[in-house]
Write a protein that holds these residues in place. Sequence first.
Motif, short mmCIF file in Angstrom:
data_model
loop_
_atom_site.label_atom_id
_atom_site.label_comp_id
_atom_site.label_asym_id
_atom_site.label_seq_id
_atom_site.Cartn_x
_atom_site.Cartn_y
_atom_site.Cartn_z
N GLY A 1 19.14 -9.40 -22.85
CA GLY A 1 20.41 -9.69 -23.91
C GLY A 1 20.59 -9.16 -25.05
O GLY A 1 22.13 -9.16 -25.34
N CYS A 2 19.59 -8.52 -25.38
CA CYS A 2 20.08 -8.55 -27.52
C CYS A 2 20.03 -7.38 -27.69
O CYS A 2 19.44 -6.35 -27.22
CB CYS A 2 18.63 -9.02 -27.80
N VAL A 3 20.58 -6.80 -28.57
CA VAL A 3 20.83 -5.89 -29.21
C VAL A 3 19.37 -6.35 -30.76
O VAL A 3 20.10 -6.78 -30.81
CB VAL A 3 22.41 -5.74 -29.92
N ASP A 4 19.65 -4.80 -30.89
CA ASP A 4 18.43 -4.63 -32.10
C ASP A 4 18.54 -4.04 -33.10
O ASP A 4 19.02 -2.85 -32.76
CB ASP A 4 16.77 -4.24 -32.10
N GLY B 1 17.73 4.17 -39.76
CA GLY B 1 18.28 2.75 -39.64
C GLY B 1 18.65 3.49 -38.72
O GLY B 1 19.18 4.44 -37.40
N LEU B 2 18.58 2.60 -36.66
CA LEU B 2 18.81 2.59 -35.98
C LEU B 2 19.67 1.61 -35.17
O LEU B 2 18.99 0.56 -35.20
CB LEU B 2 17.92 3.38 -34.54
N ALA B 3 20.58 1.32 -34.59
CA ALA B 3 20.52 0.35 -34.13
C ALA B 3 21.17 0.10 -32.47
O ALA B 3 20.66 1.75 -31.57
CB ALA B 3 22.27 -0.22 -33.69
N TYR B 4 20.01 -0.15 -31.73
CA TYR B 4 19.84 -0.08 -29.86
C TYR B 4 20.54 -1.46 -29.03
O TYR B 4 20.15 -2.55 -28.72
CB TYR B 4 17.94 -0.90 -29.35
N LEU C 1 26.37 1.88 -26.74
CA LEU C 1 24.74 1.38 -27.29
C LEU C 1 23.91 0.57 -26.11
O LEU C 1 22.99 0.77 -26.56
CB LEU C 1 24.47 0.36 -28.21
N THR C 2 24.43 0.72 -24.76
CA THR C 2 23.81 0.37 -23.40
C THR C 2 22.52 1.33 -23.48
O THR C 2 23.18 2.70 -23.51
CB THR C 2 24.65 -1.06 -22.36
N ASP C 3 21.67 0.84 -23.08
CA ASP C 3 20.16 1.27 -22.66
C ASP C 3 20.02 2.96 -23.58
O ASP C 3 20.70 3.81 -23.27
CB ASP C 3 20.34 1.37 -21.19
#
Length: 269
Positions: free
Chosen positions: A34-37, A48-51, A89-91
């Motif tokens: 359930g988290c975003v990194d 830099g990447l947002a997952y 961003l999901t998946d």
Amino acid sequence: MKLQLPATALSPYVSHYWLSRNNRDTEHLVLPDGCVDVVYGVGGVTFGLAYGVATRKSFCAMTPDFHYLGICFRPGQSRHFLKFAQNHLTDSSLSITGLAGLSPESFADEIASGEAFQRLDKALLDWVARQPMESSAVDVALATIDRCIGYVSIENVASQVGVSRRQLERYFLRDVGISPKNYARIRRWQYTFGLLRSRRSMALADIAQVAGYADQSHMSRDFRYFFGQSPGSVAVDAFVQEQVASSYYAALERLHRHTTSQAYIGDLI
């Protein structure tokens, strides 16, 4: 890998930081949480990447000899720092130039030297001081789902926060990245996975009942969806147990059992 808690004032928004220097792996296990990194990489190049939120077990590619620094946001709280709908961003992942004024180039030396955690704290604290950190119905709903370990009616959750179910679903997609139902499923699956690892002698039917599943088949469907294996195979497969125990997911469990201070916790895995 090293894990550290954020400054106290950031704890409502950030779960933890993690740092992997001189990485030797080619991939990293990602489990639904359930988290975003946000991840910074330093090596031959910097990035830099947002997952986004992961809804199934997956593996993230890594480059040997690179240094990796990560910020794990609490569910729904990345919205304060990433100004776009989180379901985009999901998946998946998205390249970002920086977070709270921190471009990967601006503190590459600190990442490489292992001195980046204080820099993260300062940048995020400055950001929080400048931004309106507005609460949302989603925050109350997340707390309710967490408190019930996912075993809760989404209709009741929506009623408690004073919105319709459809409104709550829209808010969750925007702020969390997934629907409230999927988030509740993930929370219950996480809890059940913990039971399988800690109560090896417990019958699967009893675990399903304790975790709030309708029956063992219901639990099995969730395990196959989120992890690709049955709960029975997870319970007896030593390789799977070790694979999960060696991930940051298990290390984080240990971290939160020993959070008596904000000091650096150490090399946990």
